[in-house]
Design a protein around this motif. Structure first.
Motif, PDB file in Angstrom:
ATOM      1  N   CYS B 110       5.161 -67.925 -59.660  1.00 24.99           N
ATOM      2  CA  CYS B 110       6.392 -67.360 -58.927  1.00 24.99           C
ATOM      3  C   CYS B 110       7.158 -66.632 -60.141  1.00 24.99           C
ATOM      4  N   PRO B 111       7.528 -65.297 -59.603  1.00 27.66           N
ATOM      5  CA  PRO B 111       8.413 -64.637 -60.802  1.00 27.66           C
ATOM      6  C   PRO B 111       9.817 -64.998 -60.894  1.00 27.66           C
ATOM      7  N   TYR B 112      10.049 -65.527 -59.639  1.00 27.83           N
ATOM      8  CA  TYR B 112      11.619 -65.979 -59.415  1.00 27.83           C
ATOM      9  C   TYR B 112      11.864 -67.272 -59.539  1.00 27.83           C
ATOM     10  N   THR B 113      10.810 -68.185 -59.911  1.00 26.39           N
ATOM     11  CA  THR B 113      11.124 -69.479 -60.307  1.00 26.39           C
ATOM     12  C   THR B 113      11.587 -70.310 -59.022  1.00 26.39           C
TER      13      THR B 113
END
Lengths: 447, 227, 91
Positions: B110-113
């Motif tokens: 997930c690039p957005y954590t």
């Protein structure tokens, strides 16, 4: 017939000795290793009971030592089968005392490495979900498939060339004849059997190379299939494979040097074998440097901000010591030692190999952690410190490796006896013939 | 099919953190102890990004609420080995807690954590145990969880609408964070409904989405003049 | 008495070898079942089945080849042994 066997037995007696003579130090070592493994098991059960909270992993750094060691161990496993297959395929005559050990490394280390993702699971009790509800589209399942294939292939590839040796042990009688008879599959060394065996080995060694390469490529895909900076890179497949072979050769030489010392095999594992392998290690070191250089140069030149966060974290930030340590261990030390004949002695090669194994472990650490520790969108930087549990499981993994080797050497010859014999009997003539065929024919015969 | 989306007006947001608290209570999110919190294991479905810009004494502080973005093209569901996270027919990225094996690959992808993990068996103080939300299932140790856009509320709204034989009206389905926001900075609705507030806001010149270049197509819009 | 024991022993060992060689086939069949189950799932859920089928096209033949090689060696060894015994008794 009888006389001949007796004769050969005498020549290669040193290779049988570890199987029949068991010293006190062996039992001591096994006991010690079993103690470590038992302790590791307790620590792991504690982790299952309490949850992954007992590790040092946390919010942005959700993968830690377990994944690092997974990549590392599976990388080491490339020593074996791949190197042995390449050497066999290229008819390198000096391979004969090396191949068996290389193949054993693969089988043992792959089993250890393959367990690591399961250790890493938050719910190991649900691991069977990958059979009932798995997604073959997930890179993790690609891994499960390719590691299973590699494990099967390398076990078969270890076992088949061992059959003639098992038959020798059977014919010697003594302990556990039934066991060796079961495993020897009725081998009597007839012409037909030899043909069947060599054909099977030939097919296998061609097959094993793509499987081995696929395994580490797929492991790199775990990382490069995500969109994360530092991971999302097309070079990762070959980069991981090169690193794997690199660390594999180093591990193989450490094992060879220990066995040479422990079982007094100086007559079989000569300096020349180490020098040849050392040259291979040097080539891999240069290749590794080339890949690392390309990987980071493209990152730095493109200067994409998130990518740069990760790169600075490695170059000058928290991981600088590990990053530059990796460069020293993987490039400076081995190149200096292996490029000069003066340093290319057994102790020198041992130092280079140990440095490469450490360096490659650092490389895996440098790949896994920094990308996770630098989340995007200006979030706080993560910090990861491995806990006691993770260290214990790492040491436990190493203990299983050593124990596996010790136990194997108690049951099977650690150097392929029949291949040595074959080398003695046939290959000198064969090589002479081969070399002659490379040379230009005498001038008058062409006319 | 509706396409549920959220718009957060950063020009209105005061950064008070009420949405975080409302979310925790609504979704029975575990409250970790102080020691765990110091180890970066705080569990928040609605997180608050705090970004400092500039240097002392001219520091500018940004507070940005961050739920799961429920991407149209989510990187997390592609990597899950067991179908434990998937995009449901409402377009929401859902988790199946009982199937998750806890490999945390989705968190890494997930690039957005946006996802959080249950490092230990979740615990609550006794006072909290009496006011758990019965509509939201409790999670167990070793599984990944995240903002669901309060999908349990959607179930209720859908049932009510079906009982009355009508469409869901704009603003009827709204997650806890939007309901609780004292500055009324969080809007929620259906992007397919061209009359909805969210649709209008998503087309505002102030609207932007996080990391749009990744092609994940988040369904959370931020509105800000300054950005 | 001793020869009977030996014969029995040989038979037991041969049976054990047969069991071990069938185990590898069991593994291969298990893997084929597993992979086809996953393909079925991915088709059922419309979850990019192309990838699953692509992987299975590579994986399944690999396992079958490995098991075939082992079987080939096993059969090859034993056929020779039988011939051996026959000529021995003929003499």
């Amino acid at each position: 017939m009888n006389e001949e066997t007796k004769n050969t037995v005498d020549i290669d007696e040193a290779l049988y000795r570890p199987i029949y003579e068991t010293g006190k130090s062996f039992y001591f070592a096994v006991g010690f290793l079993l103690f470590i493994i038992g302790f590791t098991l307790v620590v792991y059960i504690r982790q299952v009971y309490y949850g992954l909270g007992v590790t040092g992993m946390n919010q942005p750094v959700t993968w830690g030592f377990y994944i690092v060691n997974f990549v590392f161990f599976v990388g080491i496993s490339h020593a074996g089968t791949l190197i042995s297959a390449i050497l066999r395929l290229s008819k390198a005559e000096w391979r004969r005392p090396i191949t068996r050990m290389a193949e054993v490394i693969t089988a043992i280390v792959l089993a250890i490495g393959g367990l690591h993702p399961i250790i890493d699971l938050g719910r190991p009790d649900r691991v069977l979900n990958i059979f009932t509800a798995g997604r073959l589209q997930s890179p993790l399942l690609w891994d499960v498939t390719s590691i299973t294939a590699y494990f099967t292939a390398s076990t078969v590839y270890l076992y088949l060339p061992m059959i003639p040796d098992i038959a020798k042990l059977r014919d010697r009688g003594g302990k556990m004849v039934w066991f060796y008879e079961f495993l020897s599959w009725g081998w009597h060394g007839t012409e037909h059997q030899k043909k069947v065996l060599s054909r099977a080995i030939n097919i296998l060694m061609v097959m094993v190379i793509p499987i081995a390469i696929s395994v580490h490529t797929v492991i790199s895909y775990i990382f490069s299939m995500t969109l994360q900076p530092g991971w999302h890179s097309t070079i990762f497949g070959p980069y991981f494979v090169v690193g794997a072979i690199f660390s594999g050769i180093a591990a193989l030489m450490i094992v060879m040097i220990s066995f040479r010392k422990y079982f007094h095999l100086e007559n079989y594992l000569k300096l020349v074998h180490f020098r040849h392998l050392g040259t291979l290690l040097l080539i891999m070191s240069l290749l590794w440097f080339y890949f690392t250089f390309s990987e980071y140069l493209t990152g730095v030149f493109g200067a994409e901000p998130h990518e740069m966060d990760v790169i600075f974290y490695k170059f000058t930030g928290t991981y600088a010591i590990f990053f530059w340590g990796m460069v020293v261990c993987n490039f400076l030390i081995p190149v200096v030692i292996l490029a000069f004949k003066k340093f290319k002695t057994i102790p020198g090669i041992l130092i280079a190999s140990i440095s490469v194994v450490i360096g490659m472990w650092l490389e895996r650490l440098n790949i896994v952690i920094p990308s996770l520790a630098n989340p995007r969108m200006g979030l706080d930087m993560g910090m990861y410190t491995p806990s006691f549990t993770e260290w214990t499981l790492f040491i436990g993994g190493l203990a299983v490796f050593v124990l596996g080797f010790l136990v194997f050497s108690k049951f099977f010859p650690i150097i392929s006896i029949w291949e040595i014999e074959e080398g003695r009997k046939e290959s000198v003539k064969e090589v002479e013939k081969r070399v002659t065929s490379y040379l230009p024919d005498p001038a008058n015969s062409v006319e | 099919m509706p396409k549920w989306a959220m718009a957060i007006d950063l020009d209105k947001c005061t950064g008070c953190g009420d949405c975080m608290a409302a979310c925790k209570l609504e979704n029975n999110v575990a409250i970790v102890d102080a020691e765990q919190a110091a180890d970066d294991r705080v569990m928040l479905w609605m997180d608050m990004m705090t970004i400092y810009e500039g240097e002392y004494p001219n520091i500018k502080l940004k507070r940005i609420p961050k739920p799961c973005f429920h991407c149209d093209n989510p990187p997390c569901i592609k990597v899950c080995p067991v179908h434990a996270t998937y995009k449901n027919e409402e377009g929401l990225v859902a988790q199946i807690y009982n199937r998750c094996i806890g490999c945390r690959y989705c968190m890494a992808a997930c690039p957005y954590t946006a996802k959080v993990f249950n490092w230990y068996e979740p615990e609550w103080a006794d006072e909290f145990k009496t006011c758990m939300n019965p509509d939201v299932s409790l999670r167990m140790k070793g599984v990944v969880e995240k903002c669901s856009f309060c999908a349990h509320r959607l179930q209720k709204v859908k049932e009510n609408a079906r009982a009355d034989d009508r469409e869901i009206s704009d603003g009827e389905y709204s997650p806890a964070c939007a309901d609780s926001c004292p500055a009324e900075a969080i809007f929620f609705g259906d992007l397919e409904n061209k009359e909805s507030k969210v649709f209008k806001l998503s087309n505002s010149p102030r609207a932007f989405r996080e990391l749009e270049d990744l092609g994940t197509i988040p369904k959370v819009f931020y509105l800000s003049e300054k950005e | 008495m001793k020869t009977i024991n030996n014969e029995l022993r040989d038979k037991i060992i041969f049976a054990a070898q047969l069991v071990s060689i069938s185990l590898i086939w069991l593994l291969v069949i298990g893997i084929i079942f597993w992979i086809s189950n996953l393909i079925y799932l991915s088709v059922d859920l419309k979850d990019s089945p192309g990838i699953s089928i692509g992987i299975s096209l590579v994986a399944i033949p690999v396992f079958i080849t490995l098991a075939s090689i082992l079987t080939y060696v096993f059969v090859g060894f034993h056929r020779e042994k039988k011939k051996h015994l026959n000529t021995d008794s003929g003499n």
